[in-house]
Design a protein around this motif. Structure first.
Motif, PDB file in Angstrom:
ATOM      1  N   ASN A  75       0.817  -1.212   0.000  1.00 57.47           N
ATOM      2  CA  ASN A  75       0.000   0.000   0.000  1.00 57.47           C
ATOM      3  C   ASN A  75       0.854   1.266   0.000  1.00 57.47           C
ATOM      4  O   ASN A  75       0.434   2.295  -0.525  1.00 57.47           O
ATOM      5  CB  ASN A  75      -0.962   0.001   1.186  1.00 57.47           C
ATOM      6  N   ALA A  76       2.055   1.195   0.546  1.00 56.17           N
ATOM      7  CA  ALA A  76       2.922   2.386   0.584  1.00 56.17           C
ATOM      8  C   ALA A  76       3.263   2.890  -0.818  1.00 56.17           C
ATOM      9  O   ALA A  76       3.580   4.061  -0.996  1.00 56.17           O
ATOM     10  CB  ALA A  76       4.212   2.068   1.341  1.00 56.17           C
ATOM     11  N   LEU A  77       3.159   2.022  -1.832  1.00 53.17           N
ATOM     12  CA  LEU A  77       3.529   2.391  -3.200  1.00 53.17           C
ATOM     13  C   LEU A  77       2.444   3.167  -3.946  1.00 53.17           C
ATOM     14  O   LEU A  77       2.731   3.805  -4.948  1.00 53.17           O
ATOM     15  CB  LEU A  77       3.858   1.132  -4.010  1.00 53.17           C
ATOM     16  N   VAL A  78       1.205   3.115  -3.469  1.00 53.82           N
ATOM     17  CA  VAL A  78       0.092   3.681  -4.234  1.00 53.82           C
ATOM     18  C   VAL A  78      -0.179   5.140  -3.883  1.00 53.82           C
ATOM     19  O   VAL A  78       0.247   5.636  -2.845  1.00 53.82           O
ATOM     20  CB  VAL A  78      -1.188   2.826  -4.098  1.00 53.82           C
ATOM     21  N   GLY A  79      -0.863   5.801  -4.805  1.00 51.29           N
ATOM     22  CA  GLY A  79      -1.192   7.203  -4.604  1.00 51.29           C
ATOM     23  C   GLY A  79      -0.031   8.144  -4.893  1.00 51.29           C
ATOM     24  O   GLY A  79      -0.080   9.315  -4.537  1.00 51.29           O
ATOM     25  N   THR A  83       8.578   5.136  -8.553  1.00 51.92           N
ATOM     26  CA  THR A  83       9.589   4.607  -9.460  1.00 51.92           C
ATOM     27  C   THR A  83      10.834   4.117  -8.728  1.00 51.92           C
ATOM     28  O   THR A  83      11.306   3.000  -8.957  1.00 51.92           O
ATOM     29  CB  THR A  83       9.980   5.669 -10.511  1.00 51.92           C
ATOM     30  N   ARG A  84      11.390   4.937  -7.860  1.00 52.79           N
ATOM     31  CA  ARG A  84      12.614   4.574  -7.155  1.00 52.79           C
ATOM     32  C   ARG A  84      12.404   3.328  -6.280  1.00 52.79           C
ATOM     33  O   ARG A  84      13.240   2.427  -6.254  1.00 52.79           O
ATOM     34  CB  ARG A  84      13.099   5.744  -6.309  1.00 52.79           C
ATOM     35  N   ALA A  85      11.281   3.281  -5.576  1.00 53.06           N
ATOM     36  CA  ALA A  85      10.989   2.145  -4.703  1.00 53.06           C
ATOM     37  C   ALA A  85      10.879   0.842  -5.495  1.00 53.06           C
ATOM     38  O   ALA A  85      11.380  -0.199  -5.067  1.00 53.06           O
ATOM     39  CB  ALA A  85       9.698   2.402  -3.922  1.00 53.06           C
ATOM     40  N   VAL A  86      10.240   0.906  -6.668  1.00 55.95           N
ATOM     41  CA  VAL A  86      10.109  -0.288  -7.508  1.00 55.95           C
ATOM     42  C   VAL A  86      11.490  -0.715  -8.017  1.00 55.95           C
ATOM     43  O   VAL A  86      11.816  -1.899  -8.011  1.00 55.95           O
ATOM     44  CB  VAL A  86       9.116  -0.032  -8.663  1.00 55.95           C
ATOM     45  N   ALA A  87      12.295   0.237  -8.423  1.00 51.67           N
ATOM     46  CA  ALA A  87      13.644  -0.084  -8.919  1.00 51.67           C
ATOM     47  C   ALA A  87      14.491  -0.749  -7.838  1.00 51.67           C
ATOM     48  O   ALA A  87      15.252  -1.677  -8.117  1.00 51.67           O
ATOM     49  CB  ALA A  87      14.331   1.184  -9.418  1.00 51.67           C
ATOM     50  N   ASP A  92      11.008   1.617   1.817  1.00 53.07           N
ATOM     51  CA  ASP A  92      11.547   2.694   2.644  1.00 53.07           C
ATOM     52  C   ASP A  92      10.892   4.006   2.203  1.00 53.07           C
ATOM     53  O   ASP A  92      10.892   4.325   1.013  1.00 53.07           O
ATOM     54  CB  ASP A  92      13.065   2.769   2.450  1.00 53.07           C
ATOM     55  N   PRO A  93      10.325   4.774   3.142  1.00 51.20           N
ATOM     56  CA  PRO A  93       9.676   6.036   2.766  1.00 51.20           C
ATOM     57  C   PRO A  93      10.565   6.963   1.935  1.00 51.20           C
ATOM     58  O   PRO A  93      10.062   7.690   1.072  1.00 51.20           O
ATOM     59  CB  PRO A  93       9.326   6.669   4.120  1.00 51.20           C
ATOM     60  N   ALA A  94      11.863   6.934   2.127  1.00 45.58           N
ATOM     61  CA  ALA A  94      12.775   7.780   1.351  1.00 45.58           C
ATOM     62  C   ALA A  94      12.810   7.380  -0.126  1.00 45.58           C
ATOM     63  O   ALA A  94      13.172   8.183  -0.988  1.00 45.58           O
ATOM     64  CB  ALA A  94      14.176   7.727   1.934  1.00 45.58           C
ATOM     65  N   ASP A  95      12.444   6.138  -0.417  1.00 48.69           N
ATOM     66  CA  ASP A  95      12.464   5.646  -1.798  1.00 48.69           C
ATOM     67  C   ASP A  95      11.132   5.814  -2.517  1.00 48.69           C
ATOM     68  O   ASP A  95      11.023   5.503  -3.705  1.00 48.69           O
ATOM     69  CB  ASP A  95      12.874   4.173  -1.825  1.00 48.69           C
ATOM     70  N   THR A 100      15.087   9.003  -9.854  1.00 49.40           N
ATOM     71  CA  THR A 100      15.947   7.838 -10.107  1.00 49.40           C
ATOM     72  C   THR A 100      17.437   8.187 -10.022  1.00 49.40           C
ATOM     73  O   THR A 100      18.280   7.350 -10.353  1.00 49.40           O
ATOM     74  CB  THR A 100      15.650   7.237 -11.497  1.00 49.40           C
ATOM     75  N   THR A 101      17.717   9.371  -9.548  1.00 49.76           N
ATOM     76  CA  THR A 101      19.107   9.809  -9.428  1.00 49.76           C
ATOM     77  C   THR A 101      19.890   8.844  -8.548  1.00 49.76           C
ATOM     78  O   THR A 101      19.452   8.487  -7.458  1.00 49.76           O
ATOM     79  CB  THR A 101      19.176  11.223  -8.811  1.00 49.76           C
TER      80      THR A 101
END
Length: 158
Positions: A75-79, A83-87, A92-95, A100-101
């Motif tokens: 659920n953290a990924l929605v809304g 991109t960074r978190a999936v990669a 992690d909330p920072a991701d 994508t830097t």
């Protein structure tokens, strides 16, 4: 006379079906999501669709509610654009960002595989983030191409 009427009716039906197919094949407008609008589709409201963005492409992941809905593991990924978190395969909330830097080549390859093999293959595209369609100054990004409309041209929208 009867034959002439049949020919006229056939011609009218042919023209009508040709026009209908042109209408059906017309490009649909590109829906643009601001960050604020995308946040409304975070799975917190019952009956509301659940959307997430990857690489600026907004997917309707409602059919995966057991993964993305309220209280679900991802659920953290929605809304938002995650991109960074999936990669990084990270929650992690920072991701949880579009940025994508600094990602490694391996992470970028993973992102592309998951983007194409999971999201584009499973979930309908409902729009794009404003960051993908517009430049920072608000002008149209002339390099924008919708993932689901290969013949799209930016001039059709602006």
């Amino acid at each position: 006379m009867f034959y002439a009427r049949i020919v006229v009716i056939y011609a009218l039906l042919s023209i009508s079906s040709t026009n209908e197919s042109k209408i059906k094949n017309a490009q649909k407008p590109v829906r643009l999501f601001t960050e604020e609008e995308l946040q409304r589709y975070d799975g917190s409201e019952e009956g509301q669709p659940v959307y997430m963005a990857i690489k600026g492409v907004v997917f309707d992941v409602t059919t995966g509610k057991e993964f993305y809905g309220k209280g679900a593991p991802y659920n953290a990924l929605v809304g938002k654009d995650s991109t960074r978190a999936v990669a990084k395969m990270s929650l992690d909330p920072a991701d949880l960002t579009y940025d994508t830097t600094g990602l490694t080549e391996s992470q970028l390859e993973s992102l592309e595989q998951v983007f194409k093999g999971t999201y584009k293959a499973k979930y309908p595209i409902v729009g794009y983030t404003s960051r993908r369609v517009l430049n920072e100054d608000g002008s149209p990004n002339i390099d924008f191409k919708p993932e689901d409309q290969p013949s799209f041209t930016i001039k059709d929208e602006f």
